[in-house]
Design a protein around this motif. Structure first.
Motif, mmCIF file in Angstrom:
data_model
loop_
_atom_site.group_PDB
_atom_site.id
_atom_site.type_symbol
_atom_site.label_atom_id
_atom_site.label_comp_id
_atom_site.label_asym_id
_atom_site.label_seq_id
_atom_site.Cartn_x
_atom_site.Cartn_y
_atom_site.Cartn_z
ATOM 1 N N HIS A 117 -3.388 -5.690 3.063
ATOM 2 C CA HIS A 117 -2.444 -4.560 3.000
ATOM 3 C C HIS A 117 -3.112 -3.252 3.427
ATOM 4 O O HIS A 117 -3.072 -2.249 2.719
ATOM 5 C CB HIS A 117 -1.834 -4.433 1.607
ATOM 6 N N LEU A 124 -5.745 1.542 2.140
ATOM 7 C CA LEU A 124 -4.690 0.791 1.465
ATOM 8 C C LEU A 124 -3.313 1.333 1.812
ATOM 9 O O LEU A 124 -3.074 2.542 1.776
ATOM 10 C CB LEU A 124 -4.896 0.868 -0.053
ATOM 11 N N THR A 126 -0.326 2.100 0.522
ATOM 12 C CA THR A 126 0.347 2.306 -0.762
ATOM 13 C C THR A 126 1.857 2.425 -0.611
ATOM 14 O O THR A 126 2.573 2.412 -1.618
ATOM 15 C CB THR A 126 -0.196 3.563 -1.455
ATOM 16 N N VAL A 131 2.689 -3.416 -2.848
ATOM 17 C CA VAL A 131 1.566 -2.637 -3.363
ATOM 18 C C VAL A 131 2.063 -1.580 -4.339
ATOM 19 O O VAL A 131 1.488 -1.391 -5.426
ATOM 20 C CB VAL A 131 0.779 -1.999 -2.206
ATOM 21 N N ASP A 134 3.051 -3.213 -7.563
ATOM 22 C CA ASP A 134 1.881 -3.664 -8.312
ATOM 23 C C ASP A 134 1.159 -2.505 -8.990
ATOM 24 O O ASP A 134 0.689 -2.621 -10.135
ATOM 25 C CB ASP A 134 0.916 -4.399 -7.391
ATOM 26 N N SER A 148 0.223 -8.652 -4.696
ATOM 27 C CA SER A 148 -0.626 -8.351 -3.544
ATOM 28 C C SER A 148 -2.077 -8.710 -3.837
ATOM 29 O O SER A 148 -2.520 -8.727 -4.989
ATOM 30 C CB SER A 148 -0.529 -6.871 -3.172
ATOM 31 N N ALA A 151 -4.142 -5.946 -5.642
ATOM 32 C CA ALA A 151 -3.755 -5.820 -7.048
ATOM 33 C C ALA A 151 -4.227 -7.005 -7.867
ATOM 34 O O ALA A 151 -4.633 -6.859 -9.027
ATOM 35 C CB ALA A 151 -2.242 -5.659 -7.162
ATOM 36 N N LEU A 190 -6.869 1.002 -4.899
ATOM 37 C CA LEU A 190 -5.897 0.546 -5.884
ATOM 38 C C LEU A 190 -6.442 0.710 -7.306
ATOM 39 O O LEU A 190 -5.711 1.097 -8.228
ATOM 40 C CB LEU A 190 -5.503 -0.897 -5.619
#
Length: 455
Positions: A117, A124, A126, A131, A134, A148, A151, A190
């Motif tokens: 992702h 990332l 987002t 995502v 998560d 994901s 996550a 994340l």
């Protein structure tokens, strides 16, 4: 004769010391195979990426499976014993329990380029719905089920921190440049979004290796089960077919220990980059070339496309373009490419072009575009790269292999309509800088028209 089920004999299986995410054929032909041959037993608990089917099949046979190494002159059969537990992706409790176990010291991943992702420019994504969902779920509950890959890893790290379970090494095994840094980036992003204190713990307790992986492993078929049954007398629900060649290059620290993969032939090094570039551009880039160009020309497998003299000449042209940009010697490149011709031409490895064509929006930026950018900076317009982009455009418009891509809806819409208008839309979405290159755009549009027979 009735085939016997595949089962472990008396005695305990090796203890689980590694966890894997992305239970599939490549992992079982590669990382699990190296671990099985590494001497001191390291059991692996493996989790599927999405569907539970494979986990169910492997559970019924105690994690065992037959690896069929298919050379030009015959098959070799061996039972791989390193996978001792197989879990569906939805088994979140098992995932958290294993990553909280101090005995587990390694987490490997084979989730494809799309699974991390990442945004096209890195970092990332987002904004991706999974995502974002998560992130929200883990903020509410660190043990919440998530979907994901970043996550799932962060949830496991939260459980490991809570258990004070000691150091862990992450080992990504996907075709991303500098895949260790790529995985670290998305995990830390994340983690920070879930708990601002978690990145400091990760920096102290978690290392990330960088790897290069190479072994052609086609999707298994029902005929493969028949082959195993006839040759071994066992009923294997999940055999794997692969080629004789295998390569694994690993760089990184493993403070909690690791299997002795080098005893099985892996290369441990301080610098993966030369191996990585060679493989990404020559093998993976060559595969993408054959997948799009070959399927547009009516071929179904790598061996069929490699037997097409026009495709083969184009492939050699691409390799010639790549050679000056590689950090290995031209002699090494020539030897590697000669071996690739033999590997691609192996008629007993039915490697589907449709399988390789999956997720072109994620693969082409790392397999094709770096070399193309350097060539354009030098004022050159390589015919092979133009042809790949043109064939990919036609693929998005319905020619050749079916479109299966994480951005399929977006790119199909961009590729629709008049070819002259579709080309700049598609290339701009692949890389905005491409849309400013009028010479390249014109060449891709013209080549697409030639390939589709419209000129």
């Amino acid at each position: 004769m009735t085939a016997s089920p595949l089962r472990r004999g008396p005695g305990a299986p090796p203890p689980v010391r590694a966890v894997h995410l992305g239970l599939g054929s490549f992992f079982r032909a590669h990382q699990a195979w190296y671990t099985d041959r590494a001497g001191e037993p390291w059991g692996i608990a493996a989790f599927t990426g999405r569907r539970p089917d494979l986990a169910t099949a492997l559970t019924t046979q105690d994690g065992l499976y037959t690896l069929v190494t298919r050379g030009p002159d015959g098959d070799r059969f061996e039972v791989v014993r390193s996978v001792v537990r197989a879990h569906a992706a939805a088994d979140s409790d098992a995932w958290l329990a294993l990553l909280a176990d101090p005995a587990v010291r390694v987490l490997t991943t084979t989730v494809t380029e799309a699974g991390y992702h990442r945004r096209p420019a890195g970092g990332l994504d987002t904004d991706h719905p999974q995502v974002a969902a998560d992130l929200a779920a883990l903020r509410r509950d660190p043990r919440a089920p998530v979907g994901s890959v970043p996550a799932r890893i962060v949830a496991g790290l939260l459980a490991r921190r809570a258990a004070d379970a000691g150091p862990l090494a992450l080992v990504p095994c996907d075709n991303l440049p500098d895949n260790g840094a790529a995985l670290t980036e998305v995990v830390l992003a994340l983690a920070a979004g879930v708990d601002p204190t978690l990145p400091d713990w990760v920096a102290a307790q978690v290392t990330t290796a960088t790897t290069m992986v190479d072994r052609i492993t086609p999707e298994p078929t029902a005929a493969d089960r028949d082959t195993v049954r006839a040759a071994t007398g066992t009923e294997d629900l999940a055999p794997v077919v692969t080629e004789p060649f295998s390569e694994w290059v690993v760089s990184g620290r493993f403070p909690g220990g690791r299997p002795a993969w080098e005893d099985a032939g892996a290369v441990l090094t301080d610098d993966v980059a030369p191996f990585e570039q060679r493989k990404l551009w020559l093998l993976n880039g060559g595969h993408s070339l054959l997948a799009y160009v070959g399927s547009v020309r009516g071929h179904a497998t790598v061996a069929e496309a490699a037997a097409d003299e026009w495709c083969l000449a184009l492939l050699h042209g691409w390799w010639d373009v790549c050679t000056p940009h590689l950090s290995v010697s031209p002699e090494e490149v020539a030897a590697y490419c000669a071996a690739l011709v033999q590997r691609f031409a192996n008629p007993r490895i039915r490697h589907s072009l449709a399988q390789i064509a999956t997720d072109g929006s994620q693969k082409l930026p790392v397999r094709l575009l770096p070399v193309l950018r350097w060539e354009r900076t030098a004022g050159r317009l390589p015919e092979s790269a133009v042809t790949v982009l043109a064939a990919w455009l036609l693929h998005l418009r319905g020619a050749g292999a079916p479109v299966k891509d994480v951005r399929a809806d977006e790119f199909r819409a961009l590729a629709a309509g008049e070819l002259a208008e579709a080309a700049p839309r598609v290339l701009s979405a692949l890389d905005p800088a491409l849309a400013d290159d009028r010479e390249l755009l014109g060449a891709v549009r013209d080549r697409a028209a030639d390939l589709s027979g419209r000129r």
